[in-house]
Motif scaffolding. Structure first.
Motif, PDB file in Angstrom:
ATOM      1  N   SER A   1     -26.190 -19.645  21.674  1.00  0.00           N
ATOM      2  CA  SER A   1     -25.454 -20.407  20.659  1.00  0.00           C
ATOM      3  C   SER A   1     -25.905 -20.068  19.240  1.00  0.00           C
ATOM      4  CB  SER A   1     -25.601 -21.915  20.919  1.00  0.00           C
ATOM      5  OG  SER A   1     -25.101 -22.254  22.196  1.00  0.00           O
ATOM      6  N   CYS A   2     -25.861 -18.789  18.921  1.00  0.00           N
ATOM      7  CA  CYS A   2     -26.251 -18.306  17.597  1.00  0.00           C
ATOM      8  C   CYS A   2     -25.179 -17.367  17.052  1.00  0.00           C
ATOM      9  CB  CYS A   2     -27.581 -17.562  17.665  1.00  0.00           C
ATOM     10  SG  CYS A   2     -28.990 -18.547  18.245  1.00  0.00           S
ATOM     11  N   TYR A   3     -25.217 -17.131  15.731  1.00  0.00           N
ATOM     12  CA  TYR A   3     -24.259 -16.191  15.154  1.00  0.00           C
ATOM     13  C   TYR A   3     -24.824 -15.569  13.882  1.00  0.00           C
ATOM     14  CZ  TYR A   3     -22.880 -19.700  11.635  1.00  0.00           C
ATOM     15  OH  TYR A   3     -22.865 -20.610  10.607  1.00  0.00           O
TER      16      TYR A   3
ATOM     17  N   CYS B   1     -22.664 -16.344  21.655  1.00  0.00           N
ATOM     18  CA  CYS B   1     -23.050 -15.854  20.334  1.00  0.00           C
ATOM     19  C   CYS B   1     -21.978 -14.923  19.784  1.00  0.00           C
ATOM     20  CB  CYS B   1     -24.373 -15.097  20.402  1.00  0.00           C
ATOM     21  SG  CYS B   1     -25.779 -16.081  20.971  1.00  0.00           S
TER      22      CYS B   1
END
Length: 239
Positions: free
Chosen positions: A193-195, A226
């Motif tokens: 859950s990153c970007y 992501c």
């Protein structure tokens, strides 16, 4: 002669690897009472206190941290003098190939803004250089300007065994070798859950990839939920 030699060795070790914990905005470094990272001085203190990198220590960021718009106006090495030769390199990455970061850093959904690192001949470059264990979560890096050689990323240069979740990066990343990514240079563990919206540029024609999110996902690396959105340019391969 033996006593004299031992004294010299101890002095050299103290100079290279500080043995005392840093001074932050509160806390004791435990899971129940993390060190509080609330100011630019706190973050610079952490970057210069290698004793706190490899001890499983807990950190809690309690506010957004905003560096000056002009990077030349920041005392990046924390020696009390702004604009000296060492300040030109920007922040010292937290964790390196000799002492990896294996602590636990919770940004509490705060951001670090205008992070500046200019180390074109050094590797393992990012807010965190080498992460080997521990966690990094709930943290944003915005308007960063980061340059390194190999293993360069906005958040982490080389994620060996760290667990990273709910983080983002924004800004510009420059690399001069392999494993260059907007978020992480190389990943061998878990990112969830990153970007990244970083623009990524690699000046070298290398066999290893350059990417908007990561430069290369190594064996054992898992990336879930992501994405990246930014310009990526390289003389070598791009992912």
């Amino acid at each position: 002669m033996k006593k004299f030699s031992l004294s010299i060795i101890i002095v050299l070790l103290l100079a290279i690897f500080p043995l005392f914990a840093g001074t932050y905005s509160g806390g004791s470094g435990t899971s129940g009472d993390p060190y509080r990272i609330a100011t630019t001085d706190d973050l610079i203190e952490l970057s210069n206190t290698s004793a706190d990198w490899a001890s499983g220590i807990y950190f809690l960021q309690t506010a957004n941290i905003l560096f000056a718009e002009d990077a030349n106006e920041v005392d990046w090495d924390g020696d009390g003098t702004i604009g000296d030769a060492d300040d030109a390199y920007g922040l010292n990455s937290i964790g390196n190939s000799l002492l990896n970061f294996n602590g636990n850093y919770n940004g509490q959904n705060h951001s670090i803004l205008r992070l500046y690192i200019s180390r074109p001949s050094e590797s393992n470059i990012g807010l965190f250089g080498v992460v080997n264990g521990g966690t990094i979560n709930n943290l944003g890096i915005a308007m960063c300007d980061i340059e390194g050689n190999y293993y360069v990323g906005g958040l982490v240069g080389n994620n060996m065994q760290g667990n990273i979740s709910n983080c983002f990066t924004n800004g510009t990343i420059y690399g001069n070798g392999s494993y260059i990514g907007g978020f992480v240079g190389a990943n061998a563990n878990n990112i969830n859950s990153c970007y990244s919206t970083c623009d990524v540029y690699n000046s070298q024609n290398t066999s290893s990839a350059t990417g908007g999110f990561i430069g290369e996902n190594l064996p054992g690396g898992t990336i879930i939920n992501c994405f990246s959105r930014g310009e990526v340019s390289s003389e070598g391969s791009v992912v």
